[in-house]
Design an enzyme around this catalytic site. Structure first.
Site, PDB file in Angstrom:
ATOM      1  N   LYS A   1       0.828  -1.176   0.024  1.00 55.71           N
ATOM      2  CA  LYS A   1      -0.044   0.075   0.018  1.00 55.71           C
ATOM      3  C   LYS A   1       0.822   1.425  -0.030  1.00 55.71           C
ATOM      4  CE  LYS A   1      -4.559   0.995   0.082  1.00 55.71           C
ATOM      5  NZ  LYS A   1      -5.458   0.218  -0.453  1.00 55.71           N
TER       6      LYS A   1
HETATM    7  P1  NAD Z   1     -12.836   7.855  -3.027  1.00 54.60           P
HETATM    8  O1  NAD Z   1     -11.839   8.744  -2.754  1.00 54.60           O
HETATM    9  O2  NAD Z   1     -13.286   7.393  -4.483  1.00 54.60           O
HETATM   10  O3  NAD Z   1     -14.288   7.949  -2.314  1.00 54.60           O
HETATM   11  C1  NAD Z   1     -14.162   8.194  -0.906  1.00 54.60           C
HETATM   12  C2  NAD Z   1     -15.711   8.706  -0.688  1.00 54.60           C
HETATM   13  O4  NAD Z   1     -15.930   8.728   0.847  1.00 54.60           O
HETATM   14  C3  NAD Z   1     -15.854   9.861  -1.368  1.00 54.60           C
HETATM   15  O5  NAD Z   1     -17.080  10.032  -1.697  1.00 54.60           O
HETATM   16  C4  NAD Z   1     -15.827  10.932   0.017  1.00 54.60           C
HETATM   17  O6  NAD Z   1     -16.517  12.106  -0.011  1.00 54.60           O
HETATM   18  C5  NAD Z   1     -16.615   9.909   1.024  1.00 54.60           C
HETATM   19  N1  NAD Z   1     -16.083  10.405   2.256  1.00 54.60           N
HETATM   20  C6  NAD Z   1     -14.715  10.792   3.007  1.00 54.60           C
HETATM   21  N2  NAD Z   1     -14.981  11.107   4.372  1.00 54.60           N
HETATM   22  C7  NAD Z   1     -16.378  10.724   4.577  1.00 54.60           C
HETATM   23  C8  NAD Z   1     -17.043  10.754   5.722  1.00 54.60           C
HETATM   24  N3  NAD Z   1     -16.574  11.174   7.066  1.00 54.60           N
HETATM   25  N4  NAD Z   1     -18.153  10.328   5.628  1.00 54.60           N
HETATM   26  C9  NAD Z   1     -18.919   9.945   4.629  1.00 54.60           C
HETATM   27  N5  NAD Z   1     -18.387   9.976   3.500  1.00 54.60           N
HETATM   28  C10 NAD Z   1     -16.883  10.459   3.488  1.00 54.60           C
HETATM   29  O7  NAD Z   1     -12.294   6.509  -2.649  1.00 54.60           O
HETATM   30  P2  NAD Z   1     -12.643   4.907  -2.805  1.00 54.60           P
HETATM   31  O8  NAD Z   1     -11.709   4.423  -3.785  1.00 54.60           O
HETATM   32  O9  NAD Z   1     -14.087   4.936  -3.088  1.00 54.60           O
HETATM   33  O10 NAD Z   1     -12.244   4.333  -1.458  1.00 54.60           O
HETATM   34  C11 NAD Z   1     -13.064   4.064  -0.562  1.00 54.60           C
HETATM   35  C12 NAD Z   1     -12.814   3.016   0.562  1.00 54.60           C
HETATM   36  O11 NAD Z   1     -12.684   1.919  -0.019  1.00 54.60           O
HETATM   37  C13 NAD Z   1     -11.365   3.221   0.910  1.00 54.60           C
HETATM   38  O12 NAD Z   1     -11.451   2.776   2.316  1.00 54.60           O
HETATM   39  C14 NAD Z   1     -10.611   2.331   0.118  1.00 54.60           C
HETATM   40  O13 NAD Z   1      -9.176   1.904   0.801  1.00 54.60           O
HETATM   41  C15 NAD Z   1     -11.330   1.539  -0.074  1.00 54.60           C
HETATM   42  N6  NAD Z   1     -11.171   0.512  -1.156  1.00 54.60           N
HETATM   43  C16 NAD Z   1     -11.116   1.065  -2.313  1.00 54.60           C
HETATM   44  C17 NAD Z   1     -10.883   0.263  -3.644  1.00 54.60           C
HETATM   45  C18 NAD Z   1     -10.858   0.824  -5.084  1.00 54.60           C
HETATM   46  O14 NAD Z   1     -10.720   0.029  -5.987  1.00 54.60           O
HETATM   47  N7  NAD Z   1     -11.073   2.216  -5.220  1.00 54.60           N
HETATM   48  C19 NAD Z   1     -10.725  -1.028  -3.329  1.00 54.60           C
HETATM   49  C20 NAD Z   1     -10.743  -1.726  -2.216  1.00 54.60           C
HETATM   50  C21 NAD Z   1     -11.018  -0.757  -0.952  1.00 54.60           C
END
Ligand code: NAD
Length: 513
Positions: free
Chosen positions: A176
């Protein structure tokens, strides 16, 4: 190990070869093998409070029932270790030295670099890349840009990647990365410079067969394109496409990758419901769903759950939540987000706070924002029947115990959001073969992977909980503490499955030299 596409084997690398505790500076790159001790609290490592990096090989099971402690540990690294230590109790045959190897990251890199900003000023940034384990293949894991990024957070996330890749059975290890920055205050030019400089400083510590980044919080296909371009400039004359996944479609990205994590959440959820995990709820169709976070994972999950017949009653992003008990229009939310960046003020909804959203009565809650959202102080308020973790680490160990006690199953992150890394693996295979698969092929392969992984986790839970006496006896025979082991939840079952798979490969390969 199951491989997608054509069956071809690819090996992981050896350990870095640095003796434990030594620090190596390579032109601004600090390679640290024995990380600093994270802060310890009453919740962390109860058997071993002074040295949390050393696994408590078989910790005191009293820790598993201690949910009422006043202060909760929210350091993701300590949480990841606690989860690991809970699981290894159910693997009494694992040698202590092997446990220690599995819990420790192989390599931690912290870089600091200056950037000339769009406004002409100079700012310094700190970035981290952690390679946790590459026994089953090269490191794999996203890069995030966020003000809360820290070495501990990245260490935790890298370990979760190791276990996730093992649960879903893709031939990668865990890694990561992250840069401490606030993208909402940066221009596109700033972000591009930060990305290029960060990747340049990582040098050959990333690579198609070494460690392969992907998108995460606040990074996307555009960021991946910059990463590819930077790496390609530094390594001309060869196929560098597999150095990074989540790329734009016309430069080696995979069809289905942007939606893969949300789609994987849906697939895992559907399979778990088919397996009878939630009494009286055997399908997503007709279920009332709440999604926290409306980024890559949350927005795609909301859209796909809706397409599968669910009614999404609440959504949220950093601007707050929107709620309609009769159903939120997810397409309208997507359009509003694309137009304004946020979903605040969505027509036909009322605002709802983050805390109230998590406490809404619903069938399925999908936390898809950040870590530590469901904690000891709010887990009692959760009224969902089923939690499907789209985000990494949204539920703390104390909350896990509360939810398990209340009979609310949690489909853990290392299973539920593994769709992203699964299709990243498919992208990597396509890049190596110079192929592009049809989207239906990608989705069909993803479905198979998610169903198998979900079955394996549920079967592991049944096996352990039906075999507690024997595990207990094995522990006694090995001189480990004889206190009663409680039944495991799905997270611990997923960890046991993953640790076993990684440990088996480590033993098959043999420890070098
Ligand atoms: P992203 O940046 O695309 O989206 C994050 C979202 O969360 C945004 O809509 C943001 O406004 C919202 N957010 C942030 N703080 C918040 C809060 N306090 N309350 C409500 N909403 C809030 O990120 P992502 O890629 O969607 O990742 C989200 C989670 O999923 C992370 O934990 C990431 O590690 C995990 N994840 C992502 C992927 C991927 O393929 N992108 C894969 C596995 C896990």
């Amino acid at each position: 190990m199951e491989l997608a596409g054509e069956e071809h084997e690819q090996g992981g690398g050896r350990a870095s070869g640095y003796p434990p505790g030594e620090r190596h500076d390579r032109g601004g790159v600090h390679v640290l093998r024995a990380p600093p001790t994270p802060r310890s609290t009453p919740h962390a490592q109860p058997d071993n409070p002074s040295t949390p990096m050393t696994p408590a090989p078989q910790p005191d099971t009293a820790a598993l029932t201690d949910a009422a402690a006043p202060q909760e540990e929210l350091n993701p690294f300590v949480i990841a270790q606690e989860q690991f230590n809970t699981a290894v109790q159910y693997l009494p045959d694992l040698e202590t030295g092997l446990i220690e190897f599995l819990i420790r990251p192989e390599r931690i890199i912290t870089v600091e670099f200056p950037i000339k900003m769009s406004d002409g000023t100079y700012q310094n940034f700190v970035g981290h890349r952690v390679l946790h384990n590459r026994v089953r293949g090269p490191g794999k894991g996203g890069i995030r840009y966020h003000p809360d990024v820290s070495a501990d957070e990245v260490r935790a996330l890298s370990a979760w990647m190791t276990w996730k890749c093992a649960v879903v059975d893709v031939p990668f290890g865990g890694a990561k990365g992250g840069v401490e920055c606030d993208p909402s205050k940066l221009t596109e030019d700033d972000l591009r410079r930060i990305t290029r400089r960060f990747i340049a400083q990582l040098g050959d510590n990333i690579g198609p067969y070494v460690d392969i980044p992907a998108p995460d919080v606040n990074t996307n296909a555009r960021t991946m394109a910059w990463i590819y371009d930077t790496y390609d400039m530094m390594h001309p004359g060869r196929n560098n496409l597999p150095v990074v996944t989540g790329k734009p479609l016309d430069m080696g990205g995979s069809l289905g990758r942007p939606e893969a994590t949300g789609r994987g959440c849906l697939f895992a959820c559907q399979q778990a419901l088919r397996r009878g995990l939630v009494e009286g709820l055997d399908s997503v169709a007709g279920a009332r769903v709440v999604v926290q976070g409306f980024g890559n994972v949350g927005a795609n999950a909301a859209r796909l759950f809706e397409e599968a017949g669910a009614t999404v009653i609440a959504l949220s992003d950093i601007s707050g939540g929107v709620y309609n008990p009769d159903g939120v229009d997810v397409q309208a939310a997507l359009a509003l987000r694309d137009a304004t960046g946020f979903i605040e003020g969505l027509a036909g909804t009322e605002p709802i706070s983050n805390e109230d959203l998590l406490a809404l009565e619903c069938d399925i809650l999908v936390p898809a924002a950040l870590e530590n959202q469901i904690r000891a102080d709010n887990a009692e308020r959760v009224r969902a029947r089923f939690i499907v973790e789209g985000a990494n680490g949204p539920t703390t160990p104390a909350a896990d115990r509360i939810l398990f006690g209340r009979g609310i199953p949690v489909l853990p992150d290392i299973l539920a959001n593994a769709g992203g890394v699964t299709v990243s693996y498919f992208e990597w295979v396509q890049n190596n073969e110079n192929e592009q698969w049809e989207e239906e092929v990608v989705n069909a392969k993803l479905l198979r992977k998610m169903n198998r992984a979900t079955d394996a986790v549920i079967d592991t839970q049944h096996r352990i909980n039906g075999d507690l006496e024997r595990i207990q006896q094995l522990r006694s025979e090995r001189g480990l503490n004889g206190r009663e082991l409680p039944p495991v939840d799905l997270r611990t079952a997923a960890y046991v499955l993953a640790i076993r798979r990684v440990a088996d490969v480590a033993l098959q390969r043999g420890i070098w030299p």
